[in-house]
Every structure is written in structure tokens, then in C-alpha cells.
Design a protein around this motif. Structure first.
Motif, PDB file in Angstrom:
ATOM      1  N   PRO A  96       0.812  -1.222   0.000  1.00  0.00           N
ATOM      2  CA  PRO A  96       0.000   0.000   0.000  1.00  0.00           C
ATOM      3  C   PRO A  96       0.844   1.270   0.000  1.00  0.00           C
ATOM      4  N   GLN A  97       1.973   1.252   0.694  1.00  0.00           N
ATOM      5  CA  GLN A  97       2.850   2.423   0.708  1.00  0.00           C
ATOM      6  C   GLN A  97       3.429   2.695  -0.668  1.00  0.00           C
ATOM      7  N   VAL A  98       3.817   1.647  -1.372  1.00  0.00           N
ATOM      8  CA  VAL A  98       4.375   1.828  -2.718  1.00  0.00           C
ATOM      9  C   VAL A  98       3.306   2.381  -3.654  1.00  0.00           C
ATOM     10  N   GLU A  99       2.084   1.873  -3.550  1.00  0.00           N
ATOM     11  CA  GLU A  99       0.994   2.399  -4.372  1.00  0.00           C
ATOM     12  C   GLU A  99       0.790   3.888  -4.103  1.00  0.00           C
ATOM     13  N   GLN A 100       0.793   4.262  -2.859  1.00  0.00           N
ATOM     14  CA  GLN A 100       0.603   5.676  -2.504  1.00  0.00           C
ATOM     15  C   GLN A 100       1.747   6.541  -3.027  1.00  0.00           C
ATOM     16  N   LEU A 101       2.978   6.048  -2.902  1.00  0.00           N
ATOM     17  CA  LEU A 101       4.133   6.801  -3.382  1.00  0.00           C
ATOM     18  C   LEU A 101       4.096   6.963  -4.898  1.00  0.00           C
ATOM     19  N   GLY A 126      13.396   0.101 -14.228  1.00  0.00           N
ATOM     20  CA  GLY A 126      12.103   0.779 -14.244  1.00  0.00           C
ATOM     21  C   GLY A 126      11.446   0.718 -15.607  1.00  0.00           C
ATOM     22  N   GLN A 127      12.232   0.945 -16.643  1.00  0.00           N
ATOM     23  CA  GLN A 127      11.682   0.919 -18.000  1.00  0.00           C
ATOM     24  C   GLN A 127      11.236  -0.484 -18.399  1.00  0.00           C
ATOM     25  N   GLN A 128      12.029  -1.499 -18.016  1.00  0.00           N
ATOM     26  CA  GLN A 128      11.657  -2.868 -18.374  1.00  0.00           C
ATOM     27  C   GLN A 128      10.407  -3.333 -17.639  1.00  0.00           C
ATOM     28  N   LEU A 129      10.227  -2.902 -16.396  1.00  0.00           N
ATOM     29  CA  LEU A 129       9.003  -3.251 -15.671  1.00  0.00           C
ATOM     30  C   LEU A 129       7.781  -2.674 -16.371  1.00  0.00           C
ATOM     31  N   LEU A 130       7.883  -1.437 -16.802  1.00  0.00           N
ATOM     32  CA  LEU A 130       6.772  -0.794 -17.508  1.00  0.00           C
ATOM     33  C   LEU A 130       6.478  -1.510 -18.824  1.00  0.00           C
ATOM     34  N   PRO A 148      -5.617   1.376 -11.488  1.00  0.00           N
ATOM     35  CA  PRO A 148      -5.332  -0.071 -11.540  1.00  0.00           C
ATOM     36  C   PRO A 148      -3.941  -0.356 -12.114  1.00  0.00           C
ATOM     37  N   GLN A 149      -3.509   0.450 -13.083  1.00  0.00           N
ATOM     38  CA  GLN A 149      -2.172   0.250 -13.655  1.00  0.00           C
ATOM     39  C   GLN A 149      -1.082   0.584 -12.642  1.00  0.00           C
ATOM     40  N   LEU A 150      -1.298   1.629 -11.857  1.00  0.00           N
ATOM     41  CA  LEU A 150      -0.343   1.962 -10.805  1.00  0.00           C
ATOM     42  C   LEU A 150      -0.285   0.849  -9.762  1.00  0.00           C
ATOM     43  N   ALA A 151      -1.422   0.267  -9.453  1.00  0.00           N
ATOM     44  CA  ALA A 151      -1.465  -0.838  -8.482  1.00  0.00           C
ATOM     45  C   ALA A 151      -0.698  -2.046  -9.009  1.00  0.00           C
ATOM     46  N   ALA A 152      -0.853  -2.341 -10.304  1.00  0.00           N
ATOM     47  CA  ALA A 152      -0.132  -3.465 -10.908  1.00  0.00           C
ATOM     48  C   ALA A 152       1.369  -3.194 -10.935  1.00  0.00           C
ATOM     49  N   LEU A 153       1.750  -1.938 -11.182  1.00  0.00           N
ATOM     50  CA  LEU A 153       3.163  -1.566 -11.178  1.00  0.00           C
ATOM     51  C   LEU A 153       3.754  -1.734  -9.776  1.00  0.00           C
ATOM     52  N   ALA A 154       3.011  -1.297  -8.763  1.00  0.00           N
ATOM     53  CA  ALA A 154       3.470  -1.460  -7.379  1.00  0.00           C
ATOM     54  C   ALA A 154       3.661  -2.938  -7.050  1.00  0.00           C
ATOM     55  N   LYS A 155       2.759  -3.765  -7.511  1.00  0.00           N
ATOM     56  CA  LYS A 155       2.846  -5.205  -7.257  1.00  0.00           C
ATOM     57  C   LYS A 155       4.085  -5.797  -7.914  1.00  0.00           C
ATOM     58  N   LYS A 158       7.146  -4.880  -5.953  1.00  0.00           N
ATOM     59  CA  LYS A 158       7.203  -5.569  -4.665  1.00  0.00           C
ATOM     60  C   LYS A 158       7.289  -7.093  -4.787  1.00  0.00           C
ATOM     61  N   GLY A 159       7.128  -7.625  -5.992  1.00  0.00           N
ATOM     62  CA  GLY A 159       7.149  -9.081  -6.114  1.00  0.00           C
ATOM     63  C   GLY A 159       7.214  -9.554  -7.554  1.00  0.00           C
ATOM     64  N   LEU A 160       8.240  -9.117  -8.288  1.00  0.00           N
ATOM     65  CA  LEU A 160       8.403  -9.546  -9.675  1.00  0.00           C
ATOM     66  C   LEU A 160       8.585 -11.060  -9.720  1.00  0.00           C
ATOM     67  N   GLN A 161       7.776 -11.749 -10.498  1.00  0.00           N
ATOM     68  CA  GLN A 161       7.766 -13.209 -10.546  1.00  0.00           C
ATOM     69  C   GLN A 161       8.636 -13.722 -11.701  1.00  0.00           C
ATOM     70  N   LEU A 162       9.546 -14.640 -11.383  1.00  0.00           N
ATOM     71  CA  LEU A 162      10.379 -15.271 -12.404  1.00  0.00           C
ATOM     72  C   LEU A 162      10.369 -16.781 -12.180  1.00  0.00           C
ATOM     73  N   PRO A 163       9.956 -17.579 -13.167  1.00  0.00           N
ATOM     74  CA  PRO A 163      10.010 -19.035 -13.023  1.00  0.00           C
ATOM     75  C   PRO A 163      11.465 -19.509 -12.967  1.00  0.00           C
TER      76      PRO A 163
END
Length: 234
Positions: A96-101, A126-130, A148-155, A158-163
């Protein structure tokens, strides 16, 4: 083995981890502090924090070495279980803090998406995440991102998933896991309980530790103990 000793499966430990997804390759050479969590069949089995390094094949750095034993053991299975890592680039903040920031950043900084996360994360990351989230082109204004896009970016931050697809192997490992069964050696002398006059020390025994000098300490101290025992405790 001919003398009756048993050996547990051998596999590399303290080693780099291979991942799917093209993101690590695009970020090759990028370093940053992060927290990494390893999941197996959706259950967290290991976690560590420190300087993460993106490579052409996946991820490296001290926190990766710390969790690599479980990835390597799984890769050595005949039928490996599904594993993934979650990378937290801002462990000091809650989601939630990252979303707010991010909302505050959007309102106060303006500018394009290309520079939106610069100064907070390494520019390329940052660019690759976007891009991974499909928010391009990066020439778009940051104000174009919806809540919603900002929320997905915050997620993602906070938890980039890599198999996880495996590890880089023996040639890159700092330690070998597995080895001779500890129950078959006297811990006070490191003498074999099965064969008089036989002693073992170091990585040949089924002992391995985390980063931080533990494996070197075990190598030296076990060698000293075995040598003193051979000499009759001198």
C-alpha cells in the motif's frame, strides 16, 4: 563406497540461478538491493536479502546464492517441482505504501514514463518493468497511467515473478552439497565408524552452509580435527 559408506546425492550449492522470462537478459549487469523469496509448489521455502545481479541466464548475487541450495536440489530431482522466485525491490515499504508513493510521484513529477521510476529504481529496470506490464510506448506521459495500472506496477516492484529453470552448475558453484553420511563418522574425531584408520573432512561429508565464511571455517576446522585425531590427539 566399497568400504560400506553411503553417499547422499551430490549437487552444486551457492550457485547462480537460471530463470525463464527475457527480463533478466535485458537487464544484464544491473545491480540493486532486493529481497528474494523462493517458492516451490506455491509454498515459500527460502528467502534472503542483499545485492541482486541480473545476468543473461537469470539472477546472481549473495541473496541468490543463499537460496540456491533449494533450487539446485530441486533441479537434481528426476522430476523437478515447479519453482519461482519473487523479487522485492522495495522491501522497506509495504505494498500500500508503494501504491501511494506512485500516485504522489505521478501527481508531482509529471514527465514521461521513460523517466517515471528513475531515481527510485535503476533506469533500465524501471523501463523494463513498464514494458513487461504493457504500458508502452514509454514516451507517453506518466499521467496516462490509471489507478489499476499503478497498483499493478506497485505489485511488480514488490514481487516480480520469475520461473526458476535450474542453476548454472558445478563449474560456477562455490560449494558441493551432499556427501558421506554423517552418522557413519565419529563427530569427535571424524573417524569412520565402519573402517578403522579412515577419516573424512570438508565437503566430502554431507555438510554445507550459507555464504559468509561458514564453508571455509568447516573445511579448516574439520581438517584440523581429523589431523589431530590421526596423530592421536596431539
Amino acid at each position: 563406497r566399497p568400504l560400506g559408506h553411503t553417499v547422499s546425492p551430490l549437487f552444486p550449492a551457492l550457485v547462480q540461478v537460471k530463470t525463464a522470462n527475457q527480463l533478466p537478459k535485458a537487464l544484464k549487469g544491473t545491480k540493486l538491493p532486493a529481497e528474494i523469496r523462493l517458492y516451490q509448489q506455491e509454498q515459500e521455502i527460502a528467502a534472503a536479502a542483499g545485492e541482486l545481479l541480473f545476468t543473461e541466464y537469470g539472477i546472481s548475487g549473495p541473496p541468490v546464492f543463499q537460496i540456491s541450495r533449494w533450487a539446485s536440489a530441486n533441479a537434481a530431482r528426476k522430476q523437478p517441482l515447479l519453482q519461482r522466485v519473487a523479487l522485492d525491490f522495495l522491501p522497506e515499504f509495504s505494498l500500500p505504501q508503494v501504491e501511494q508513493l506512485l500516485r504522489q510521484r505521478q501527481q508531482t513529477l509529471g514527465g514521461s514514463l521513460e523517466q517515471f521510476l528513475t531515481g527510485w529504481l535503476p533506469k533500465r529496470l524501471g523501463q523494463q518493468l513498464l514494458k513487461q506490464l504493457g504500458y508502452g510506448p514509454l514516451s507517453r506521459p506518466a499521467s496516462a497511467l490509471t489507478q489499476p495500472q499503478l497498483a499493478a506496477l506497485a505489485k511488480a516492484m514488490k514481487g516480480l515473478q520469475l520461473p526458476v529453470t535450474g542453476v548454472t552448475g558445478w563449474q560456477h558453484a562455490q560449494v558441493m552439497a551432499g556427501g558421506f553420511n554423517l552418522a557413519e563418522f565419529d563427530p569427535c574425531t571424524l573417524a569412520s565408524r565402519l573402517q578403522p584408520g579412515l577419516y573424512a573432512a570438508g565437503e566430502v561429508l554431507d555438510i554445507d552452509g550459507d555464504c559468509g565464511g561458514y564453508n571455509l571455517t568447516w573445511a579448516w576446522s574439520s581438517a584440523r580435527l581429523a589431523a589431530r585425531s590421526i596423530l592421536g590427539g596431539q
